[in-house]
Scaffold this active site. Structure first.
Site, PDB file in Angstrom:
ATOM      1  N   ARG A 107       0.881  -1.177   0.000  1.00 25.94           N
ATOM      2  CA  ARG A 107       0.000   0.000   0.000  1.00 25.94           C
ATOM      3  C   ARG A 107       0.906   1.212   0.000  1.00 25.94           C
ATOM      4  O   ARG A 107       1.640   1.440   0.970  1.00 25.94           O
ATOM      5  CB  ARG A 107      -0.918  -0.022   1.218  1.00 25.94           C
ATOM      6  N   HIS A 134      -7.293   1.038  -6.457  1.00 25.34           N
ATOM      7  CA  HIS A 134      -7.508   0.158  -5.300  1.00 25.34           C
ATOM      8  C   HIS A 134      -8.154  -1.134  -5.835  1.00 25.34           C
ATOM      9  O   HIS A 134      -9.317  -1.426  -5.564  1.00 25.34           O
ATOM     10  CB  HIS A 134      -8.392   0.856  -4.266  1.00 25.34           C
ATOM     11  N   GLN A 137      -9.984  -3.850  -3.574  1.00 21.82           N
ATOM     12  CA  GLN A 137     -11.297  -3.409  -3.110  1.00 21.82           C
ATOM     13  C   GLN A 137     -12.352  -3.724  -4.168  1.00 21.82           C
ATOM     14  O   GLN A 137     -13.459  -4.164  -3.863  1.00 21.82           O
ATOM     15  CB  GLN A 137     -11.260  -1.886  -2.846  1.00 21.82           C
ATOM     16  N   ASP A 230     -17.274   7.097  -1.407  1.00 19.36           N
ATOM     17  CA  ASP A 230     -16.032   6.876  -0.664  1.00 19.36           C
ATOM     18  C   ASP A 230     -15.735   8.165   0.089  1.00 19.36           C
ATOM     19  O   ASP A 230     -16.355   9.210  -0.183  1.00 19.36           O
ATOM     20  CB  ASP A 230     -14.892   6.511  -1.644  1.00 19.36           C
ATOM     21  N   CYS A 270     -16.354   1.420   0.627  1.00 15.29           N
ATOM     22  CA  CYS A 270     -15.204   0.561   0.937  1.00 15.29           C
ATOM     23  C   CYS A 270     -14.812   0.618   2.411  1.00 15.29           C
ATOM     24  O   CYS A 270     -14.125  -0.277   2.902  1.00 15.29           O
ATOM     25  CB  CYS A 270     -14.013   0.950   0.069  1.00 15.29           C
ATOM     26  N   ARG A 298     -13.573  -8.684   1.239  1.00 14.91           N
ATOM     27  CA  ARG A 298     -12.143  -8.455   0.995  1.00 14.91           C
ATOM     28  C   ARG A 298     -11.373  -9.747   1.265  1.00 14.91           C
ATOM     29  O   ARG A 298     -10.466 -10.120   0.515  1.00 14.91           O
ATOM     30  CB  ARG A 298     -11.603  -7.333   1.904  1.00 14.91           C
TER      31      ARG A 298
HETATM   32  N1  NVA Z   1      -9.980   6.513  -1.211  1.00 14.89           N
HETATM   33  C1  NVA Z   1      -9.644   6.077   0.122  1.00 14.89           C
HETATM   34  C2  NVA Z   1      -9.836   4.616   0.268  1.00 14.89           C
HETATM   35  C3  NVA Z   1      -9.588   4.078   1.649  1.00 14.89           C
HETATM   36  C4  NVA Z   1      -9.711   2.593   1.734  1.00 14.89           C
HETATM   37  C5  NVA Z   1      -8.209   6.474   0.432  1.00 14.89           C
HETATM   38  O1  NVA Z   1      -7.353   6.373  -0.462  1.00 14.89           O
HETATM   39  O2  NVA Z   1      -7.941   6.886   1.562  1.00 14.89           O
HETATM   40  N1   CP Z   2     -11.280  -0.418   2.382  1.00 12.29           N
HETATM   41  C1   CP Z   2     -10.005  -0.464   2.818  1.00 12.29           C
HETATM   42  O1   CP Z   2      -9.061  -0.639   2.044  1.00 12.29           O
HETATM   43  O2   CP Z   2      -9.867  -0.328   4.169  1.00 12.29           O
HETATM   44  P1   CP Z   2      -8.506  -0.128   4.958  1.00 12.29           P
HETATM   45  O3   CP Z   2      -7.934   1.176   4.533  1.00 12.29           O
HETATM   46  O4   CP Z   2      -8.888  -0.161   6.406  1.00 12.29           O
HETATM   47  O5   CP Z   2      -7.568  -1.261   4.619  1.00 12.29           O
END
Ligand code: NVA
Ligand code: CP
Length: 312
Positions: A107, A134, A137, A230, A270, A298
């Site tokens: 990540r 992502h 997801q 989101d 998500c 997930r």
């Molecule tokens: N768009 C959000 C998704 C979190 C799972 C982010 O990047 O923070």
């Molecule tokens: N939806 C998602 O990716 O959650 P986290 O950021 O908690 O991993």
């Protein structure tokens, strides 16, 4: 990049048929787990390296629990452990990590970081969220839509909120691949990245899906089967928080907005969710919301993905 290794950095690293194959594998393992409480130990003695530049709940626990259920092991490296690109280049991390681990997930803030890491890796690398995509997801989201709507064909998905967002991008490209109509409602400055739109337009020429970008939430949601939102402030965009909350306020998903969708439409998110911002509590905690089964998926969807990548 080593051509023999299958990475999953963007949702279209899988073809439409491969996505459906991964979902079939995932469903089989989910059913097996629900029935017997265990899965076959397909990954006995295998180790996943999990690299996080940002916080996580779902991604971390789903990958780690998934590896345990498949008989393997996962190592968690948090934001302060490696110093990706600072203490050493992402390519060195990919080289060293893949010399010991059997599969890597990362990540990252910048999408380029995971591309660099994967370019040097001799084992599959999975994008567990970057600023651009992502894709894990979206495998879980597709699995959820498939479960609740019994099909992915002939559907319309509407995304309302921050269109220039990793979740929107991956979901929109997946819709292009699978021939699902996709509408995004966002203020113009938060429309999807141009390169993503181009990609979807070329996919839509093949699959016939309809792509709409609008600044009118009611238009996007009209007769939708699935309504998605989101957070308005993705990880890394915290400095823009006040401005984003102000600009995106008219894009909140409310019960009134949901009434423009089909009567049996589902609501997805998500998570983490910010009640009172991107949607009301009434919507996310209400009867149309499938956000929590979506979160559980997930686990199942990623086990299907891992099995697929390790077999390739
Ligand atoms: N768009 C959000 C998704 C979190 C799972 C982010 O990047 O923070
Ligand atoms: N939806 C998602 O990716 O959650 P986290 O950021 O908690 O991993």
């Amino acid at each position: 990049m080593n051509k023999k290794i299958r990475h999953f950095l963007a949702i279209d690293d899988l073809s439409a048929d491969e996505i459906m194959h991964v979902l079939e594998l995932s469903k089989k393992m989910k059913d097996e787990l629900k029935k017997s409480g265990t899965n076959d130990h397909l990954l006995q003695d295998k180790t996943m390296l999990m690299i996080f530049e940002k916080p996580s709940l779902r991604t971390r626990i789903s990958f780690e629990i998934g590896m345990t259920q498949l008989g393997g092991h996962a190592i968690y490296l948090g934001p302060s452990d490696i110093g990706l690109g600072k203490r050493e280049p992402a390519s060195d991390v990919g080289k060293v990590g893949s010399s010991m681990a059997d599969i890597i997930m990362a990540r990252t803030f910048k999408h380029e970081t995971i591309v660099e890491l994967a370019g040097a890796s001799t084992v599959p690398v999975i994008n567990a969220l970057s600023d651009k995509e992502h894709p894990c997801q979206i495998l879980a989201d597709l699995m959820t839509v498939w479960e609740y709507k019994k099909t992915l064909k002939g559907l319309k998905i509407a995304f309302v909120g921050d269109g220039n967002n990793n979740v929107t991008h991956s979901l929109a490209v997946a819709s292009g691949l699978l021939g699902i109509d996709f509408s995004v409602a966002a203020p113009k400055q938060y429309w999807m990245a141009k390169e993503i739109v181009k990609k979807i337009q070329s996919l839509s020429a093949k699959t016939g899906m309809k792509l709409v970008e609008t600044d009118k939430p009611e238009e996007a949601v009209q007769k939708a089967d699935v309504v998605v939102t989101d957070t308005w402030v993705s990880m890394g965009a915290e400095k823009e928080k006040a401005e984003r909350i102000q600009t995106l306020r008219p894009y909140q998903v409310t019960t009134a907005l949901m009434s423009h969708a089909k009567h049996d439409a589902i609501f997805m998110h998500c998570l983490p969710a910010y009640r009172g911002n991107e949607m009301t509590a009434e919507v996310i905690d209400g009867p149309q919301s499938v956000a929590f089964p979506e979160a559980e998926n997930r686990l199942h969807a990623q086990k299907g993905l891992i099995q697929f990548l390790m077999q390739e």
